[in-house]
Design an enzyme around this catalytic site. Structure first.
Site, PDB file in Angstrom:
ATOM      1  N   THR A  20       0.843  -1.183   0.000  1.00 17.40           N
ATOM      2  CA  THR A  20       0.000   0.000   0.000  1.00 17.40           C
ATOM      3  C   THR A  20       0.886   1.243   0.000  1.00 17.40           C
ATOM      4  O   THR A  20       2.108   1.139   0.101  1.00 17.40           O
ATOM      5  CB  THR A  20      -0.954  -0.007   1.222  1.00 17.40           C
ATOM      6  OG1 THR A  20      -1.976   0.955   1.015  1.00 17.40           O
ATOM      7  CG2 THR A  20      -0.218   0.325   2.512  1.00 17.40           C
ATOM      8  N   CYS A  25      -2.198   8.471   6.725  1.00 23.14           N
ATOM      9  CA  CYS A  25      -2.837   7.209   7.134  1.00 23.14           C
ATOM     10  C   CYS A  25      -1.798   6.328   7.818  1.00 23.14           C
ATOM     11  O   CYS A  25      -0.594   6.566   7.710  1.00 23.14           O
ATOM     12  CB  CYS A  25      -3.357   6.449   5.922  1.00 23.14           C
ATOM     13  SG  CYS A  25      -4.776   7.201   5.129  1.00 23.14           S
ATOM     14  N   HIS A  42      -5.202  -0.607   6.338  1.00 22.29           N
ATOM     15  CA  HIS A  42      -4.778   0.747   5.965  1.00 22.29           C
ATOM     16  C   HIS A  42      -5.909   1.674   6.383  1.00 22.29           C
ATOM     17  O   HIS A  42      -6.925   1.767   5.717  1.00 22.29           O
ATOM     18  CB  HIS A  42      -4.553   0.787   4.440  1.00 22.29           C
ATOM     19  CG  HIS A  42      -4.266   2.154   3.883  1.00 22.29           C
ATOM     20  ND1 HIS A  42      -3.655   2.321   2.672  1.00 22.29           N
ATOM     21  CD2 HIS A  42      -4.518   3.401   4.337  1.00 22.29           C
ATOM     22  CE1 HIS A  42      -3.541   3.624   2.414  1.00 22.29           C
ATOM     23  NE2 HIS A  42      -4.069   4.294   3.410  1.00 22.29           N
TER      24      HIS A  42
END
Lengths: 151, 184
Positions: A20, A25, A42
């Protein structure tokens, strides 16, 4: 390699490599070295209660997504007792002045929830001002960030 | 009314780089906040992003994404207009991106304000260069608590038959768009 979108939770019992990209985040990678299973969450925001107007989606919030990730791994046959966690993200990308301090709160939430869930946090790469590409080998538990640095 | 605004932007970019920049296409749509990261590029593409806050009769945020290649092309175009050799022309990527965003943003905003008969003020542009999805997750966070859908304008420009960059403008969630691209 499977891309894990923001607000997504992905688990694998077949040695998949998950990856990812995170900015503020946080990406939580949990590995069970005994069963050689792993999963990645995530998440976007620290906790559900602070965003009542936002759509209730478990992958979106740290306080919901981490327990959900652990639960999904357990349902595949992984044992919580042997799980370990690594986290990355929580960067403060300079474009947005964020009075809510989401990056820092995301990281703190990940640490707190992992502690509450009894999954040891063994490595982390958080903060800073740049995004991170995170690659997680669910078979070995190896997590690499950006230039191949190993967590 | 978005089309004329983007044509106006193309004329401004033509002046900036000294040769014809044309509008290749544009779309006007509403998109879910959570889909923002999937409307552009690859996760680990590096982009330059300029953000301009708009206040007044039209509120919201204008975002301009420029890939590395497009940024280099704009920088080279600007250098050519100076008459300097490329190696002598030291131009900062952030300044190039801000200038491009200013031209496109002002064209878009001027056209919208004229048509809607309102006044709006753009902020000083802020610049960031990072992985595309890392930048987009910031935008998701910015809006995730408040909105489910946002008004978007996507446009692509070209010059000398090559792609000259992709622009993505995010307007206020209460600006809606008609079928002809007119804002209301």
């Amino acid at each position: 390699m499977r891309f894990v979108k923001s607000c997504e939770i992905a688990v694998s019992d077949s040695g998949e490599v998950l990856f990812t990209v995170v900015g503020s985040c946080v990406c939580v990678c949990i590995h069970d070295p005994v069963s050689r299973m792993g999963g990645m969450a995530h998440f976007l925001l620290p906790n559900r209660d602070a965003y009542p107007a936002s759509a209730a989606r478990e992958g979106k919030f740290g306080d919901l997504s981490i327990p959900a990730l652990i639960s999904r791994l357990e349902s595949l046959g992984a044992s919580r007792n042997s799980m370990v966690a690594k986290i990355a993200g929580g960067a403060r990308i300079v474009m947005v002045s964020d009075v809510l301090d989401v990056p820092r709160r995301n990281v703190e939430t990940a640490r707190r929830v992992l502690l509450e869930e009894g999954v040891p946090l063994v490595s982390q790469d958080t903060g800073g001002e740049r995004g991170r590409k995170v690659v997680f080998d669910t078979a070995t538990g190896i997590v690499s960030v950006n230039d191949g640095r190993i967590l | 009314m978005i089309g004329p605004a983007l044509e106006r932007a193309a004329a401004g970019l033509t002046e900036l780089v000294g040769s014809a920049v044309v509008l290749e296409y544009y779309t006007v749509e509403k998109a879910a906040v959570e889909d923002l990261p999937f409307l552009l590029g690859k996760p680990d593409d590096v982009v330059s992003l300029v953000s301009i806050e708009i206040r007044g009769g039209i509120r919201g945020q204008l975002l301009f994404f420029l890939g590395e290649e497009a940024l280099e092309r704009f920088a080279a175009g600007i250098c050519r207009t100076t008459g300097l050799e490329p190696r002598e022309c030291e131009i900062d990527a952030a300044d190039v991106a801000r200038e491009v965003a200013n031209i496109v943003g002002n064209a878009l905003l001027t056209e919208l304000c004229e048509r809607l008969n309102v006044g709006s003020t753009p902020s000083v542009p802020s610049y960031v260069r990072d992985l595309l999805y890392a930048v987009l997750d910031i935008m998701q966070i910015k809006y995730a608590g408040d909105f489910e859908h946002l008004g978007l304008v996507r446009a692509e420009f070209a010059w000398e038959n090559e792609n000259a960059g992709f622009f993505f403008s995010l307007l206020s969630p209460d600006v809606t768009f008609g079928e002809d691209g007119g804002a209301s």
